[in-house]
Design a protein around this motif. Structure first.
Motif, PDB file in Angstrom:
ATOM      1  N   GLY A  27       0.808  -1.209   0.000  1.00 48.79           N
ATOM      2  CA  GLY A  27       0.000   0.000   0.000  1.00 48.79           C
ATOM      3  C   GLY A  27       0.838   1.254   0.000  1.00 48.79           C
ATOM      4  O   GLY A  27       2.029   1.246   0.337  1.00 48.79           O
ATOM      5  N   PHE A  28       0.202   2.354  -0.380  1.00 50.83           N
ATOM      6  CA  PHE A  28       0.874   3.643  -0.491  1.00 50.83           C
ATOM      7  C   PHE A  28      -0.089   4.692   0.037  1.00 50.83           C
ATOM      8  O   PHE A  28      -1.120   4.957  -0.576  1.00 50.83           O
ATOM      9  N   GLY A  29       0.226   5.257   1.198  1.00 51.83           N
ATOM     10  CA  GLY A  29      -0.763   6.097   1.873  1.00 51.83           C
ATOM     11  C   GLY A  29      -1.927   5.213   2.280  1.00 51.83           C
ATOM     12  O   GLY A  29      -1.753   4.204   2.962  1.00 51.83           O
ATOM     13  N   LEU A  30      -3.125   5.543   1.849  1.00 48.99           N
ATOM     14  CA  LEU A  30      -4.274   4.676   2.056  1.00 48.99           C
ATOM     15  C   LEU A  30      -4.685   3.988   0.759  1.00 48.99           C
ATOM     16  O   LEU A  30      -5.741   3.363   0.690  1.00 48.99           O
ATOM     17  N   CYS A  31      -3.833   4.080  -0.257  1.00 45.51           N
ATOM     18  CA  CYS A  31      -4.128   3.495  -1.560  1.00 45.51           C
ATOM     19  C   CYS A  31      -3.609   2.060  -1.617  1.00 45.51           C
ATOM     20  O   CYS A  31      -2.416   1.813  -1.420  1.00 45.51           O
ATOM     21  N   GLY A  32      -4.509   1.120  -1.877  1.00 45.13           N
ATOM     22  CA  GLY A  32      -4.098  -0.270  -2.038  1.00 45.13           C
ATOM     23  C   GLY A  32      -3.613  -0.938  -0.781  1.00 45.13           C
ATOM     24  O   GLY A  32      -2.772  -1.835  -0.828  1.00 45.13           O
ATOM     25  N   ILE A  33      -4.133  -0.522   0.369  1.00 44.53           N
ATOM     26  CA  ILE A  33      -3.695  -1.162   1.617  1.00 44.53           C
ATOM     27  C   ILE A  33      -4.505  -2.438   1.868  1.00 44.53           C
ATOM     28  O   ILE A  33      -5.677  -2.523   1.507  1.00 44.53           O
ATOM     29  N   PRO A  34      -3.893  -3.438   2.505  1.00 44.70           N
ATOM     30  CA  PRO A  34      -4.587  -4.701   2.790  1.00 44.70           C
ATOM     31  C   PRO A  34      -5.468  -4.579   4.036  1.00 44.70           C
ATOM     32  O   PRO A  34      -5.208  -5.177   5.083  1.00 44.70           O
TER      33      PRO A  34
END
Length: 235
Positions: A27-34
């Motif tokens: 993930g990157f920031g809150l983008c694509g976090i599990p």
């Protein structure tokens, strides 16, 4: 071949979690976090975790949930500026931080996934990042030794995957999910959509299924970390 598909993140993580483990989170920031796996880890109660992730989530979401419950003892991160609870725990000495330049952290994960124990980089030379690390000169320039990350578990999130684990990440979510997935002894992949083998363009695969051990499909919240808008002009 045994199925890699699990019904819930809790089931996908069954038997993998233990106190004191090292987890690589994509993930990157809150983008694509599990986020499904993070919630399941919180529910499990496992503690004294070391988490390698670009950032530490925000208050009340993402890895911030594990900080709230004091399940994380150490973060290996690049950017931690959006989490007040992280700041409080770090400044009070409750939480350890191994600070990494962003590219160095990504390369440490990639190196671990490739079986490379260490590499030299100029990034961080002459700063606190270099303190205590081996220095070596190449071509008249100084480099520092950084170690590859070999995690007990990788938790990542993809846009699409087939049933064998071949996965596609969408836009910025590709930044850390791919290297994080490769550096875990076991990789749990959560995904928005699962398709049959052959439905994904082979040239578009970002993560080969050989790295993926367990897959769970779910619904994701997709929050915006910081919403910035302009004031509406009067008509």
């Amino acid at each position: 071949m045994a199925s890699k598909i699990y019904t819930t993140a809790k089931e996908a993580l069954d038997g993998l979690l233990h106190d004191g483990m090292l987890i690589a989170a994509g993930g990157f920031g809150l983008c694509g976090i599990p986020e499904l796996s993070i919630a399941a880890i919180r529910e499990s109660g496992v503690k004294n975790l070391t988490v390698a992730s670009n950032n530490a989530g925000v208050d009340g979401f993402g890895l911030g949930l594990l900080l709230e419950t004091r399940q994380v003892k150490k973060m290996m991160s690049s950017y931690v500026g959006e989490n007040a609870e992280f700041m409080r725990q770090y400044l009070s000495g409750e939480l350890e931080l191994e600070f990494n330049p962003q590219g160095t952290l990504a390369e440490r994960m990639r190196a671990g996934g490739a079986g490379i124990p260490g590499f030299y980089t100029k990034t961080g030379v002459g700063t606190v990042i270099a303190e205590g690390k081996e220095h070596k000169d190449f071509g008249g320039q100084t480099y520092i030794l950084e170690e590859g990350i070999f995690a007990d578990l990788a938790i990542v999130k993809a846009w699409k995957a087939d049933t064998t684990g071949n996965a596609i990440f969408r836009k910025t979510a590709r930044n850390f999910n791919q290297p994080a997935a490769t550096c875990g002894k076991v990789c749990v992949l959560e995904v928005e959509e699962i398709v049959e083998p052959g439905e994904l363009d082979p040239d578009g695969i970002h993560l080969p299924g050989i790295y993926v051990h367990r897959i769970v499909q779910g619904t994701h919240e997709k929050r915006i970390e910081q919403r910035t808008v302009r004031k509406r002009e009067a008509s």
